[in-house]
Design a protein around this motif. Sequence first.
Motif, PDB file in Angstrom:
ATOM      1  N   HIS A  58      15.022 -43.878  16.807  1.00 21.99           N
ATOM      2  CA  HIS A  58      14.931 -42.667  15.992  1.00 21.99           C
ATOM      3  C   HIS A  58      13.466 -42.276  15.752  1.00 21.99           C
ATOM      4  CE1 HIS A  58      19.216 -43.397  14.172  1.00 21.99           C
ATOM      5  NE2 HIS A  58      19.254 -42.917  15.414  1.00 21.99           N
ATOM      6  N   VAL A  59      12.642 -43.262  15.477  1.00 19.38           N
ATOM      7  CA  VAL A  59      11.218 -42.976  15.224  1.00 19.38           C
ATOM      8  C   VAL A  59      10.537 -42.472  16.487  1.00 19.38           C
ATOM      9  CG1 VAL A  59       9.006 -44.034  14.618  1.00 19.38           C
ATOM     10  CG2 VAL A  59      11.060 -44.598  13.312  1.00 19.38           C
ATOM     11  N   LEU A  60      10.823 -43.082  17.626  1.00 18.07           N
ATOM     12  CA  LEU A  60      10.211 -42.644  18.880  1.00 18.07           C
ATOM     13  C   LEU A  60      10.609 -41.208  19.213  1.00 18.07           C
ATOM     14  CD1 LEU A  60      10.634 -45.873  21.054  1.00 18.07           C
ATOM     15  CD2 LEU A  60       8.487 -44.915  20.197  1.00 18.07           C
ATOM     16  N   ASP A  61      11.853 -40.892  19.024  1.00 18.62           N
ATOM     17  CA  ASP A  61      12.314 -39.540  19.349  1.00 18.62           C
ATOM     18  C   ASP A  61      11.696 -38.492  18.424  1.00 18.62           C
ATOM     19  OD1 ASP A  61      13.855 -40.510  21.403  1.00 18.62           O
ATOM     20  OD2 ASP A  61      15.674 -40.704  20.176  1.00 18.62           O
ATOM     21  N   GLU A  62      11.426 -38.854  17.168  1.00 19.46           N
ATOM     22  CA  GLU A  62      10.942 -37.862  16.204  1.00 19.46           C
ATOM     23  C   GLU A  62       9.425 -37.689  16.238  1.00 19.46           C
ATOM     24  OE1 GLU A  62      11.153 -36.881  11.381  1.00 19.46           O
ATOM     25  OE2 GLU A  62      12.287 -38.564  12.243  1.00 19.46           O
ATOM     26  N   PHE A  63       8.690 -38.776  16.396  1.00 21.41           N
ATOM     27  CA  PHE A  63       7.232 -38.692  16.235  1.00 21.41           C
ATOM     28  C   PHE A  63       6.453 -38.859  17.548  1.00 21.41           C
ATOM     29  CE2 PHE A  63       8.872 -40.167  12.130  1.00 21.41           C
ATOM     30  CZ  PHE A  63       8.307 -39.240  11.265  1.00 21.41           C
ATOM     31  N   PHE A  64       7.068 -39.280  18.612  1.00 23.17           N
ATOM     32  CA  PHE A  64       6.375 -39.523  19.874  1.00 23.17           C
ATOM     33  C   PHE A  64       6.946 -38.612  20.959  1.00 23.17           C
ATOM     34  CE2 PHE A  64       5.757 -43.270  17.357  1.00 23.17           C
ATOM     35  CZ  PHE A  64       4.497 -43.753  17.683  1.00 23.17           C
ATOM     36  N   THR A  65       6.142 -38.432  22.006  1.00 22.68           N
ATOM     37  CA  THR A  65       6.546 -37.631  23.156  1.00 22.68           C
ATOM     38  C   THR A  65       6.532 -38.518  24.390  1.00 22.68           C
ATOM     39  OG1 THR A  65       5.579 -35.646  22.175  1.00 22.68           O
ATOM     40  CG2 THR A  65       6.037 -35.599  24.542  1.00 22.68           C
ATOM     41  N   CYS A  66       7.642 -38.544  25.127  1.00 20.73           N
ATOM     42  CA  CYS A  66       7.759 -39.418  26.292  1.00 20.73           C
ATOM     43  C   CYS A  66       7.417 -38.632  27.556  1.00 20.73           C
ATOM     44  CB  CYS A  66       9.181 -39.979  26.379  1.00 20.73           C
ATOM     45  SG  CYS A  66       9.394 -41.162  27.742  1.00 20.73           S
ATOM     46  N   ARG A  67       6.435 -39.155  28.297  1.00 19.79           N
ATOM     47  CA  ARG A  67       6.057 -38.575  29.581  1.00 19.79           C
ATOM     48  C   ARG A  67       5.790 -39.719  30.548  1.00 19.79           C
ATOM     49  NH1 ARG A  67       2.539 -35.382  26.388  1.00 19.79           N
ATOM     50  NH2 ARG A  67       0.760 -36.527  27.254  1.00 19.79           N
ATOM     51  N   ASP A  68       6.473 -39.679  31.669  1.00 20.76           N
ATOM     52  CA  ASP A  68       6.295 -40.714  32.694  1.00 20.76           C
ATOM     53  C   ASP A  68       6.496 -42.109  32.112  1.00 20.76           C
ATOM     54  OD1 ASP A  68       5.681 -38.678  34.483  1.00 20.76           O
ATOM     55  OD2 ASP A  68       3.513 -38.815  34.045  1.00 20.76           O
ATOM     56  N   GLU A  69       7.555 -42.255  31.332  1.00 22.19           N
ATOM     57  CA  GLU A  69       7.925 -43.532  30.725  1.00 22.19           C
ATOM     58  C   GLU A  69       6.821 -44.074  29.794  1.00 22.19           C
ATOM     59  OE1 GLU A  69       9.004 -46.280  33.731  1.00 22.19           O
ATOM     60  OE2 GLU A  69      10.762 -45.136  34.397  1.00 22.19           O
ATOM     61  N   ARG A  70       6.090 -43.174  29.217  1.00 20.70           N
ATOM     62  CA  ARG A  70       5.054 -43.547  28.252  1.00 20.70           C
ATOM     63  C   ARG A  70       5.216 -42.661  27.021  1.00 20.70           C
ATOM     64  NH1 ARG A  70      -0.701 -43.456  30.949  1.00 20.70           N
ATOM     65  NH2 ARG A  70      -1.186 -44.683  29.077  1.00 20.70           N
ATOM     66  N   TRP A  71       5.019 -43.264  25.878  1.00 21.21           N
ATOM     67  CA  TRP A  71       5.200 -42.573  24.611  1.00 21.21           C
ATOM     68  C   TRP A  71       3.825 -42.185  24.039  1.00 21.21           C
ATOM     69  CZ3 TRP A  71      10.118 -41.395  23.223  1.00 21.21           C
ATOM     70  CH2 TRP A  71      11.141 -42.121  23.831  1.00 21.21           C
ATOM     71  N   PHE A  72       3.612 -40.879  23.856  1.00 20.80           N
ATOM     72  CA  PHE A  72       2.336 -40.357  23.367  1.00 20.80           C
ATOM     73  C   PHE A  72       2.492 -39.866  21.929  1.00 20.80           C
ATOM     74  CE2 PHE A  72       2.141 -40.026  27.935  1.00 20.80           C
ATOM     75  CZ  PHE A  72       0.845 -40.393  28.248  1.00 20.80           C
ATOM     76  N   HIS A  73       1.380 -39.994  21.183  1.00 18.81           N
ATOM     77  CA  HIS A  73       1.348 -39.523  19.791  1.00 18.81           C
ATOM     78  C   HIS A  73       0.093 -38.657  19.632  1.00 18.81           C
ATOM     79  CE1 HIS A  73       1.103 -39.538  15.389  1.00 18.81           C
ATOM     80  NE2 HIS A  73       2.373 -39.977  15.377  1.00 18.81           N
ATOM     81  N   ALA A  74       0.271 -37.396  19.251  1.00 22.05           N
ATOM     82  CA  ALA A  74      -0.839 -36.439  19.217  1.00 22.05           C
ATOM     83  C   ALA A  74      -1.929 -36.853  18.227  1.00 22.05           C
ATOM     84  CB  ALA A  74      -0.302 -35.047  18.872  1.00 22.05           C
ATOM     85  N   ARG A  75      -1.538 -37.279  17.033  1.00 18.51           N
ATOM     86  CA  ARG A  75      -2.541 -37.648  16.020  1.00 18.51           C
ATOM     87  C   ARG A  75      -3.309 -38.898  16.454  1.00 18.51           C
ATOM     88  NH1 ARG A  75      -2.928 -36.504  10.511  1.00 18.51           N
ATOM     89  NH2 ARG A  75      -4.893 -37.350   9.731  1.00 18.51           N
ATOM     90  N   CYS A  76      -2.619 -39.856  17.011  1.00 18.64           N
ATOM     91  CA  CYS A  76      -3.292 -41.072  17.477  1.00 18.64           C
ATOM     92  C   CYS A  76      -4.261 -40.758  18.614  1.00 18.64           C
ATOM     93  CB  CYS A  76      -2.264 -42.098  17.938  1.00 18.64           C
ATOM     94  SG  CYS A  76      -1.234 -42.753  16.609  1.00 18.64           S
ATOM     95  N   ASP A  77      -3.856 -39.887  19.529  1.00 20.87           N
ATOM     96  CA  ASP A  77      -4.743 -39.535  20.639  1.00 20.87           C
ATOM     97  C   ASP A  77      -6.009 -38.835  20.136  1.00 20.87           C
ATOM     98  OD1 ASP A  77      -2.996 -40.620  22.453  1.00 20.87           O
ATOM     99  OD2 ASP A  77      -1.960 -38.724  22.870  1.00 20.87           O
TER     100      ASP A  77
END
Length: 253
Positions: free
Chosen positions: A62-81
């Motif tokens: 649930h947390v991954l789907d709401e706060f992270f974005t999955c691209r190429d089997e990797r989970w990205f987080h805009a604020r962390c980046d």
Amino acid sequence: MNYYPFHIGDYITHTAHLSPLEDIAYRRLLDLYYQTEGALTGDVQRLSRLIRMREHEQEVAHVLDEFFTCRDERWFHARCDAELMRMTDKQAKARASAEASVNARKVRAKQMLGTAPAVAERPLNARSTQAVLPTPTPSIPRPSPIETAASEAPSASSAGRASKAMRDAGLHDANPAHPLLGQLLAEGATLQELAYAAEESVRRGKGFAYALTMAAGRRREAVKRTAGGAQPIRRPQVDNFDAKDYGERVTLV
């Protein structure tokens, strides 16, 4: 990355609806993201194991789907980046500044070495070794103030002889170190004058200081008489002698 800024207000605003387990999962996923300094790799099962929540894969999903974005089997987080980008840029600037400082110091050191004047060395030759040096003028030592004062003061031997003459006259407390005795000797007092004063002091039952005062008074009176054209003073009669006749009376302590 061992440190990252954590804005409590922003976090609470965006996570107030999460359950306790979802909140824990989100915080641990953020820690893992900053620790690896990049996007999270792996499926839900693997990530649940990495953050020690194997029995709560549903909350992690649930947390991954709401706060992270999955691209190429990797989970990205805009604020962390964004935070990682700022950290990388700051580190790059710090390294560039340090390198520039080191290079500047090296350049200054080379410039100082290049502009330093060389020490000129003059080779020795036959003429220089045969040069005649001037003969130094010997310095004549001057007496110190203490030596000068000592030479002008009456010698210890004269004070000793005067003290012995007064003791021979019966004045047993004669002291060669008495300052008045030294003053009298410096003014030209003779051993005979001091012996006369000692004899009369003994006859009157007085001591050494009284004898010196008597001798000093006689000398002052003699100076006055000589200046006035009178005859020099002679030894007075013992019976009618009084120290006040030869100068001011001095109180003996």
